[in-house]
Write a protein that holds these residues in place. Structure first.
Motif, PDB file in Angstrom:
ATOM      1  N   ARG A  19    -107.861  -1.874  -9.870  1.00 58.51           N
ATOM      2  CA  ARG A  19    -106.435  -2.074  -9.887  1.00 58.51           C
ATOM      3  C   ARG A  19    -106.079  -3.060  -8.874  1.00 58.51           C
ATOM      4  O   ARG A  19    -106.599  -2.858  -7.736  1.00 58.51           O
ATOM      5  CB  ARG A  19    -105.509  -0.984 -10.006  1.00 58.51           C
ATOM      6  CG  ARG A  19    -105.221  -0.077  -8.760  1.00 58.51           C
ATOM      7  CD  ARG A  19    -104.231   0.931  -8.796  1.00 58.51           C
ATOM      8  NE  ARG A  19    -104.292   1.742  -7.855  1.00 58.51           N
ATOM      9  CZ  ARG A  19    -103.750   1.636  -6.416  1.00 58.51           C
ATOM     10  NH1 ARG A  19    -103.278   0.413  -6.188  1.00 58.51           N
ATOM     11  NH2 ARG A  19    -103.883   2.634  -5.778  1.00 58.51           N
ATOM     12  N   HIS A  20    -105.121  -4.090  -8.967  1.00 64.82           N
ATOM     13  CA  HIS A  20    -104.559  -4.913  -7.926  1.00 64.82           C
ATOM     14  C   HIS A  20    -103.410  -5.030  -7.826  1.00 64.82           C
ATOM     15  O   HIS A  20    -102.492  -6.016  -7.582  1.00 64.82           O
ATOM     16  CB  HIS A  20    -105.275  -6.208  -8.404  1.00 64.82           C
ATOM     17  CG  HIS A  20    -106.719  -6.462  -8.415  1.00 64.82           C
ATOM     18  ND1 HIS A  20    -107.638  -6.393  -7.598  1.00 64.82           N
ATOM     19  CD2 HIS A  20    -107.435  -6.430  -9.495  1.00 64.82           C
ATOM     20  CE1 HIS A  20    -108.850  -6.454  -7.564  1.00 64.82           C
ATOM     21  NE2 HIS A  20    -108.823  -6.383  -9.103  1.00 64.82           N
ATOM     22  N   PHE A  21    -102.389  -3.801  -7.834  1.00 68.20           N
ATOM     23  CA  PHE A  21    -101.231  -3.695  -7.705  1.00 68.20           C
ATOM     24  C   PHE A  21    -100.834  -2.327  -7.021  1.00 68.20           C
ATOM     25  O   PHE A  21    -101.685  -1.488  -6.945  1.00 68.20           O
ATOM     26  CB  PHE A  21    -100.458  -4.013  -9.030  1.00 68.20           C
ATOM     27  CG  PHE A  21    -100.860  -3.101 -10.041  1.00 68.20           C
ATOM     28  CD1 PHE A  21    -100.133  -1.812 -10.266  1.00 68.20           C
ATOM     29  CD2 PHE A  21    -102.051  -3.106 -10.871  1.00 68.20           C
ATOM     30  CE1 PHE A  21    -100.208  -0.827 -11.129  1.00 68.20           C
ATOM     31  CE2 PHE A  21    -102.256  -2.250 -11.828  1.00 68.20           C
ATOM     32  CZ  PHE A  21    -101.386  -1.131 -11.963  1.00 68.20           C
ATOM     33  N   ALA A  22     -99.716  -2.010  -6.721  1.00 70.64           N
ATOM     34  CA  ALA A  22     -99.181  -0.870  -6.413  1.00 70.64           C
ATOM     35  C   ALA A  22     -97.979  -0.653  -7.190  1.00 70.64           C
ATOM     36  O   ALA A  22     -97.097  -1.548  -7.487  1.00 70.64           O
ATOM     37  CB  ALA A  22     -98.964  -0.728  -4.863  1.00 70.64           C
ATOM     38  N   LEU A  23     -97.724   0.842  -7.613  1.00 73.76           N
ATOM     39  CA  LEU A  23     -96.391   0.920  -8.368  1.00 73.76           C
ATOM     40  C   LEU A  23     -95.343   1.203  -7.546  1.00 73.76           C
ATOM     41  O   LEU A  23     -95.437   1.902  -6.378  1.00 73.76           O
ATOM     42  CB  LEU A  23     -96.652   2.292  -9.036  1.00 73.76           C
ATOM     43  CG  LEU A  23     -97.604   2.269 -10.247  1.00 73.76           C
ATOM     44  CD1 LEU A  23     -97.890   3.475 -10.919  1.00 73.76           C
ATOM     45  CD2 LEU A  23     -97.266   1.272 -11.242  1.00 73.76           C
ATOM     46  N   SER A  24     -94.053   0.722  -7.843  1.00 75.39           N
ATOM     47  CA  SER A  24     -93.116   0.853  -6.851  1.00 75.39           C
ATOM     48  C   SER A  24     -92.313   1.988  -7.647  1.00 75.39           C
ATOM     49  O   SER A  24     -92.617   2.384  -8.719  1.00 75.39           O
ATOM     50  CB  SER A  24     -91.975  -0.329  -7.088  1.00 75.39           C
ATOM     51  OG  SER A  24     -91.548  -0.460  -8.474  1.00 75.39           O
ATOM     52  N   TYR A 116    -112.605   0.485 -16.361  1.00 71.06           N
ATOM     53  CA  TYR A 116    -111.232   0.872 -16.312  1.00 71.06           C
ATOM     54  C   TYR A 116    -110.605  -0.289 -15.357  1.00 71.06           C
ATOM     55  O   TYR A 116    -110.438   0.243 -14.441  1.00 71.06           O
ATOM     56  CB  TYR A 116    -110.827   2.269 -16.142  1.00 71.06           C
ATOM     57  CG  TYR A 116    -111.602   3.217 -17.187  1.00 71.06           C
ATOM     58  CD1 TYR A 116    -111.378   3.309 -18.380  1.00 71.06           C
ATOM     59  CD2 TYR A 116    -112.687   3.874 -16.804  1.00 71.06           C
ATOM     60  CE1 TYR A 116    -112.007   4.222 -19.288  1.00 71.06           C
ATOM     61  CE2 TYR A 116    -113.321   4.822 -17.264  1.00 71.06           C
ATOM     62  CZ  TYR A 116    -113.145   4.873 -18.709  1.00 71.06           C
ATOM     63  OH  TYR A 116    -113.802   6.044 -19.437  1.00 71.06           O
ATOM     64  N   VAL A 117    -109.883  -1.078 -16.351  1.00 70.95           N
ATOM     65  CA  VAL A 117    -108.828  -2.009 -15.440  1.00 70.95           C
ATOM     66  C   VAL A 117    -107.444  -1.870 -15.638  1.00 70.95           C
ATOM     67  O   VAL A 117    -106.889  -1.923 -16.873  1.00 70.95           O
ATOM     68  CB  VAL A 117    -109.003  -3.406 -16.033  1.00 70.95           C
ATOM     69  CG1 VAL A 117    -108.452  -4.238 -15.135  1.00 70.95           C
ATOM     70  CG2 VAL A 117    -110.664  -3.796 -15.537  1.00 70.95           C
ATOM     71  N   LEU A 118    -106.634  -1.185 -14.744  1.00 68.46           N
ATOM     72  CA  LEU A 118    -105.217  -0.870 -14.993  1.00 68.46           C
ATOM     73  C   LEU A 118    -104.406  -2.114 -14.685  1.00 68.46           C
ATOM     74  O   LEU A 118    -104.836  -2.918 -13.857  1.00 68.46           O
ATOM     75  CB  LEU A 118    -105.189   0.162 -13.772  1.00 68.46           C
ATOM     76  CG  LEU A 118    -105.533   1.424 -14.026  1.00 68.46           C
ATOM     77  CD1 LEU A 118    -105.317   2.257 -12.540  1.00 68.46           C
ATOM     78  CD2 LEU A 118    -105.028   2.300 -15.098  1.00 68.46           C
ATOM     79  N   HIS A 119    -103.304  -2.317 -15.477  1.00 66.80           N
ATOM     80  CA  HIS A 119    -102.359  -3.143 -15.392  1.00 66.80           C
ATOM     81  C   HIS A 119    -101.031  -2.604 -15.166  1.00 66.80           C
ATOM     82  O   HIS A 119    -100.506  -1.459 -15.426  1.00 66.80           O
ATOM     83  CB  HIS A 119    -102.230  -3.934 -16.756  1.00 66.80           C
ATOM     84  CG  HIS A 119    -103.359  -4.794 -17.059  1.00 66.80           C
ATOM     85  ND1 HIS A 119    -104.175  -5.687 -16.553  1.00 66.80           N
ATOM     86  CD2 HIS A 119    -104.562  -4.384 -18.087  1.00 66.80           C
ATOM     87  CE1 HIS A 119    -105.130  -6.182 -17.000  1.00 66.80           C
ATOM     88  NE2 HIS A 119    -105.512  -5.325 -17.945  1.00 66.80           N
TER      89      HIS A 119
END
Length: 146
Positions: A19-24, A116-119
């Motif tokens: 994953r290349h993001f963080a959840l807000s 597994y690639v999360l978006h």
């Protein structure tokens, strides 16, 4: 995820998540309010489990591990029913664009590795601009709730 034979997807195969993001906080609300009614609690739990394999303040890839960790983490038995449940959860996430699953075969090691690639979930405005997702949500929770 398409698997023609359940032995192509077992607890002994290895995987890694990316994953290349963080959840807000808003992303988490969108996941719970819009995506979870469409994909179900099991698929949403799978998404969160994969998300938290990487530290909250980090991005990138996890180390290679056996899929047994996924089965144990989600409370699934490593049998055909558990495999089928995990495949269905990943297929639901792929259908709404939250996950991509890639199968890599290494002929030298004769091993299959799953990626597994999360978006990131769409923002509420982007979600409601996508008519397919809105129609799916309406089918799941009803027109008045949407």
């Amino acid at each position: 995820m398409r698997v023609s034979n359940l032995f192509e997807f077992t607890e002994t195969h290895r995987f890694f998540a990316t994953r290349h993001f963080a959840l807000s906080g808003l992303d988490r609300t969108v996941l719970a309010s819009l995506y979870q009614p469409m994909v179900g609690a099991a698929a949403a739990g799978f998404y969160h489990y994969l998300y938290h394999l990487i530290g909250e303040s980090e991005t990138g890839c996890t180390a290679l591990e056996q899929q047994r960790k996924l089965f144990l983490g989600l409370g699934l038995e490593p049998n055909p029913a558990g495999r089928k449940a995990l495949i269905e959860a990943s297929s639901c996430l792929e259908a709404v664009g939250l996950l991509q699953v890639f199968r890599h075969f290494d002929p030298a090691a004769e091993e299959t590795v799953y990626e597994y690639v999360l978006h990131r979930p769409l923002s509420a405005a982007e979600f409601f601009a996508n008519h397919h997702l809105v129609l799916l949500l309406r089918d799941k929770i009803g027109k008045a709730a949407v």
